[in-house]
Structures are given as C-alpha cells and as structure tokens.
Design a protein around this motif. Structure first.
Motif, PDB file in Angstrom:
ATOM      1  N   MET A   1      -8.797   1.871  -4.163  1.00 11.45           N
ATOM      2  CA  MET A   1      -7.594   1.688  -5.258  1.00 11.45           C
ATOM      3  C   MET A   1      -8.111   0.784  -6.388  1.00 11.45           C
ATOM      4  O   MET A   1      -8.185   1.248  -7.338  1.00 11.45           O
ATOM      5  CB  MET A   1      -6.219   1.605  -4.735  1.00 11.45           C
ATOM      6  CG  MET A   1      -5.451   1.624  -5.858  1.00 11.45           C
ATOM      7  SD  MET A   1      -3.773   1.641  -4.516  1.00 11.45           S
ATOM      8  CE  MET A   1      -2.599   1.747  -5.800  1.00 11.45           C
TER       9      MET A   1
ATOM     10  N   LEU B   1      -8.515   3.854  -9.031  1.00  7.26           N
ATOM     11  CA  LEU B   1      -7.531   4.106  -9.741  1.00  7.26           C
ATOM     12  C   LEU B   1      -6.436   2.870 -11.313  1.00  7.26           C
ATOM     13  O   LEU B   1      -5.857   3.301 -11.480  1.00  7.26           O
ATOM     14  CB  LEU B   1      -6.303   3.629  -8.966  1.00  7.26           C
ATOM     15  CG  LEU B   1      -6.236   4.981  -7.858  1.00  7.26           C
ATOM     16  CD1 LEU B   1      -4.925   4.875  -7.104  1.00  7.26           C
ATOM     17  CD2 LEU B   1      -6.429   6.410  -8.075  1.00  7.26           C
TER      18      LEU B   1
ATOM     19  N   VAL C   1      -6.341  -0.361 -10.593  1.00  8.52           N
ATOM     20  CA  VAL C   1      -5.124  -1.275  -9.897  1.00  8.52           C
ATOM     21  C   VAL C   1      -5.577  -2.822  -9.693  1.00  8.52           C
ATOM     22  O   VAL C   1      -6.841  -2.462  -8.391  1.00  8.52           O
ATOM     23  CB  VAL C   1      -4.709  -1.033  -9.048  1.00  8.52           C
ATOM     24  CG1 VAL C   1      -3.879  -2.208  -8.703  1.00  8.52           C
ATOM     25  CG2 VAL C   1      -3.374   0.017  -9.251  1.00  8.52           C
TER      26      VAL C   1
ATOM     27  N   TYR D   1       2.680   6.095 -18.053  1.00 11.28           N
ATOM     28  CA  TYR D   1       2.192   5.642 -16.121  1.00 11.28           C
ATOM     29  C   TYR D   1       2.974   6.415 -15.537  1.00 11.28           C
ATOM     30  O   TYR D   1       1.896   7.059 -14.626  1.00 11.28           O
ATOM     31  CB  TYR D   1       3.074   4.372 -16.487  1.00 11.28           C
ATOM     32  CG  TYR D   1       2.318   4.090 -14.966  1.00 11.28           C
ATOM     33  CD1 TYR D   1       1.199   3.692 -14.454  1.00 11.28           C
ATOM     34  CD2 TYR D   1       3.502   3.997 -13.009  1.00 11.28           C
ATOM     35  CE1 TYR D   1       0.790   2.577 -13.492  1.00 11.28           C
ATOM     36  CE2 TYR D   1       3.169   3.437 -12.623  1.00 11.28           C
ATOM     37  CZ  TYR D   1       1.499   3.490 -12.144  1.00 11.28           C
ATOM     38  OH  TYR D   1       1.130   3.096 -11.281  1.00 11.28           O
TER      39      TYR D   1
ATOM     40  N   ARG E   1       0.323   8.273 -13.272  1.00 11.63           N
ATOM     41  CA  ARG E   1       0.366   8.513 -11.482  1.00 11.63           C
ATOM     42  C   ARG E   1       0.380  10.317 -11.438  1.00 11.63           C
ATOM     43  O   ARG E   1      -0.333  10.796 -10.076  1.00 11.63           O
ATOM     44  CB  ARG E   1       2.120   7.792 -11.787  1.00 11.63           C
ATOM     45  CG  ARG E   1       1.843   7.530  -9.967  1.00 11.63           C
ATOM     46  CD  ARG E   1       3.557   6.821  -9.785  1.00 11.63           C
ATOM     47  NE  ARG E   1       3.597   6.447  -7.833  1.00 11.63           N
ATOM     48  CZ  ARG E   1       4.044   7.220  -7.223  1.00 11.63           C
ATOM     49  NH1 ARG E   1       4.693   8.643  -8.374  1.00 11.63           N
ATOM     50  NH2 ARG E   1       4.044   7.593  -5.963  1.00 11.63           N
TER      51      ARG E   1
ATOM     52  N   GLN F   1      -7.793   9.262  -2.285  1.00  8.46           N
ATOM     53  CA  GLN F   1      -7.122   8.388  -2.343  1.00  8.46           C
ATOM     54  C   GLN F   1      -5.458   8.401  -2.596  1.00  8.46           C
ATOM     55  O   GLN F   1      -4.520   9.045  -2.339  1.00  8.46           O
ATOM     56  CB  GLN F   1      -7.360   8.149  -4.011  1.00  8.46           C
ATOM     57  CG  GLN F   1      -8.795   7.952  -5.155  1.00  8.46           C
ATOM     58  CD  GLN F   1      -9.414   6.800  -4.209  1.00  8.46           C
ATOM     59  OE1 GLN F   1      -8.802   5.725  -4.119  1.00  8.46           O
ATOM     60  NE2 GLN F   1     -10.818   6.818  -3.766  1.00  8.46           N
TER      61      GLN F   1
ATOM     62  N   ASP G   1      -1.476   7.533  -2.891  1.00 11.21           N
ATOM     63  CA  ASP G   1      -0.703   7.460  -4.179  1.00 11.21           C
ATOM     64  C   ASP G   1      -0.696   6.057  -5.047  1.00 11.21           C
ATOM     65  O   ASP G   1      -0.465   4.942  -4.249  1.00 11.21           O
ATOM     66  CB  ASP G   1       0.074   7.771  -3.935  1.00 11.21           C
ATOM     67  CG  ASP G   1       0.402   9.439  -3.101  1.00 11.21           C
ATOM     68  OD1 ASP G   1      -0.424   9.753  -3.765  1.00 11.21           O
ATOM     69  OD2 ASP G   1       1.908  10.055  -2.646  1.00 11.21           O
ATOM     70  N   PRO G   2      -0.731   5.836  -6.214  1.00 16.17           N
ATOM     71  CA  PRO G   2      -0.964   4.881  -6.835  1.00 16.17           C
ATOM     72  C   PRO G   2       1.027   4.508  -6.755  1.00 16.17           C
ATOM     73  O   PRO G   2       1.481   4.891  -6.681  1.00 16.17           O
ATOM     74  CB  PRO G   2      -0.866   5.082  -8.841  1.00 16.17           C
ATOM     75  CG  PRO G   2      -2.082   7.106  -8.754  1.00 16.17           C
ATOM     76  CD  PRO G   2      -1.260   7.401  -7.321  1.00 16.17           C
TER      77      PRO G   2
ATOM     78  N   GLN H   1      -5.258   0.308 -17.427  1.00  9.47           N
ATOM     79  CA  GLN H   1      -5.624   0.223 -15.995  1.00  9.47           C
ATOM     80  C   GLN H   1      -4.684  -1.107 -15.808  1.00  9.47           C
ATOM     81  O   GLN H   1      -3.643  -1.582 -16.827  1.00  9.47           O
ATOM     82  CB  GLN H   1      -6.516  -1.267 -15.712  1.00  9.47           C
ATOM     83  CG  GLN H   1      -6.890  -2.347 -16.226  1.00  9.47           C
ATOM     84  CD  GLN H   1      -8.120  -2.997 -15.592  1.00  9.47           C
ATOM     85  OE1 GLN H   1      -8.981  -2.649 -15.430  1.00  9.47           O
ATOM     86  NE2 GLN H   1      -8.826  -4.054 -17.034  1.00  9.47           N
TER      87      GLN H   1
END
Length: 330
Positions: free
Chosen positions: A7, A11, A13, A50, A54, A96, A98-99, A154
């Motif tokens: 992640m 992603l 993060v 965002y 997402r 992956q 989920d954000p 990010q």
C-alpha cells in the motif's frame, strides 16, 4: 505487514516517523510562501478528487484513476511495477487493499503552495497500522493543479501520540500549525515526471540506514533516491544488470542529530522461490568515521547470481565495498 508495505509503495500512502517530518522551519525566510485558501472550497476539492481517485482504486477503474492522478504518480507507479517485472496496470489494481476512506477522519484545514498550484489538506483520525494498537494519526493529502484541474499525488500519515502539543493545536483548529510544520506542507513545486524505465534484467533493491544523514543517490543513471535521517528500502527503478553497474551519491551529516553507524546495501532480489537476496555493493561506517559519498562502478557476475541458491557450494562472492570493512576485534 507485506500488504501494508504494498500500500505504501503503490497507493501513494507514505507512512513516516514524526521526528524528521514535523521539524519546524529553522529559517522561515528560506521556506516557500504558503496561501490560506477558502477552507470550505479547499475541503470540497480535496474530497472530490480523493474520492474519485479512491473509487478508481476500489473499482479497478483505470480511466477514473488516471483522471484523478498526477502524471508523475502514474509514471512512478508504472516504473515501480515494471522494475519488479510486474504487469502494469494489472498488478497495480489487483491484490491491493482499499485506500483509506475519509469517513473516519476529521478535516482540519488546507494550505496552498507554488502560487496556489499545489495543495495539502490535513485530516486526523484513529488508525491501526499493521498489528499496532489504533492511535490518532494525521493524514495529509497532497494535490497538484495540472492540465486545468486538481489531481491527487500521494499522502502522508504520521502518528500524533508523541506530539501532544501539535495534536492539541490541530484539535483546536489552529491552522498556523500547518504553516509551521513541514509535515503539513504542500509541494513547493509540482513533482517532475520521471522517464519510463525498461523492464530490468535483474530486480534490485537499495537498503539504507542513515540516522542523522541526508543521502541523494542515483543508480545506473536512472534510479533516483533521497533518504533523510531514516531507515528504508527502495526498489531500483529499471533494476540492475549483469556486468557493469554504477551508483553515485552524496552524504550530508546533520551535526544536530545523532549519527551513529550508517549502512548502504544494494541487493539483487530473488525471482526463484527459495532463493535469497545477494548483496553486490555496500558502504558501511561506524560512528567514528566521516561519511563521504562518491561515484562507483561494480560488477554483477554469474557467481553472484548462483550464490542466491541455498544449494550453492562455491565460495560466496563478496560485494563491492565502497570503503574497506574494518576487521572485527578479537
């Protein structure tokens, strides 16, 4: 832990320690000027972009993801996957987690930079990272105005438990803290779009443990890295190759911080199950040494690759040593 690391890498993060990120500016005149946007409008923009990003991730919708993601982040994700001999975009959207949703976070405020072309929106909420106990974290979303629209790049997430004063000010809605602490700052300029890398011959990773030091590094003229008073592993963009490879770096020591032992290691990563990584370059110093950078060439030979197999019976090849290793005291 492997899932969470993916992640971080894919992603966008970025989980960071509080100490280096939340350092207050020693010289305010050296810092870029920040703007204080209309908070209602800034929040609406941040959450719309965002959310689009997402949803693209959750639904594996490449078009939606690209529409809300900066060109720089798109290329960095592509290069990261290709450098590990993955299939982009398939490997990005499959496997992956989920954000994070913003539903469990409280909006604090936003500031702009680079002539109102970058934006950082800060939220706080309780988060459980890995197997740790849930704790309150700051969640900072970073955006860039690009091609006539705002796009997500990010985020940063850091624990507030060791920062009681900062935490208190955030809860009070004191937006001045966003100006004062660099962990809440937007980009001073839009991130550059890296060149697309080729599929590597060998998968490489660079491991750096550099307390109290800043290191700027380039590997094979393609893979660019920066390490700031931290311990971290990066995938080598474009990988490594059999034969000659190059690495160059500068090291700056922060005399105000502890700077004990330092280590840089460059590894070829296994692709065959059961094999182990092999170190092909290292730079190891103790606290009494002066850390200096340089430009180095090193060879990856057949015996380096063969030694990755646990059944290898030959003499294990030594990595290229940037500085001679000290003999262990008897």
């Amino acid at each position: 832990m492997n899932v969470f690391f993916s992640m971080i890498c894919l992603l966008g993060v970025l989980v960071v320690s509080a100490q280096p990120v939340l350092a207050a500016s020693a010289d305010a005149t050296a810092q870029p000027r920040f703007g204080m946007p209309d908070q209602k409008a800034a929040r609406a923009t941040a959450e719309r972009v965002y959310s689009t990003w997402r949803i693209g991730m959750v639904r594996k919708d490449e078009a939606a993801w690209r529409s809300a993601t900066t060109r720089s982040r798109q290329m960095r994700v592509r290069n990261l996957i290709v450098s590990q001999k993955g299939d982009f975009p398939y490997d990005f959207f499959h496997g992956q987690p989920d954000p994070p949703s913003l539903d469990k976070f409280a909006y604090i405020g936003a500031i702009t930079g680079n002539g109102n072309r970058t934006l950082a929106a800060t939220y706080i909420g309780r988060v459980q990272l890995g197997d740790s106990t849930p704790s309150e974290n700051a969640f900072v979303l970073l955006f860039v105005y690009e091609d006539g629209k705002w796009k997500f790049d990010q985020s940063r997430m850091f624990n507030l438990s060791q920062l009681p004063r900062v935490k208190e000010r955030l809860h009070k809605g004191d937006l001045n803290v966003l100006m004062e602490q660099d962990g809440f700052h937007p980009y001073s300029e839009a991130p550059a779009v890296p060149a697309a890398c080729v599929r590597p011959q060998l998968i490489g990773k660079v491991f750096v443990d550099a307390p109290g030091r800043s290191i700027d590094m380039k590997i094979n003229g393609v893979s660019v890295h920066r390490f700031e008073d931290e311990r971290r592993a990066d995938v080598v963009t474009g990988g490594l190759r059999r034969g000659r490879n190059t690495i160059s770096y500068t090291i700056k020591t922060n005399e105000k911080l502890p700077h004990p032992t330092m280590a840089i290691g460059l590894f070829v990563m296994p692709e065959t199950p059961g094999n182990h990584p092999v170190c092909v370059f290292d730079h190891i110093l103790d606290a009494t040494d002066v850390a200096r950078g340089g430009e180095f060439s090193f060879e990856i030979r057949n015996e380096n690759i063969a030694s990755m197999n646990p059944r290898f019976t030959g003499t294990a090849p030594q990595p290229f040593h940037a500085v001679p290793l000290k003999k262990k005291q008897k």
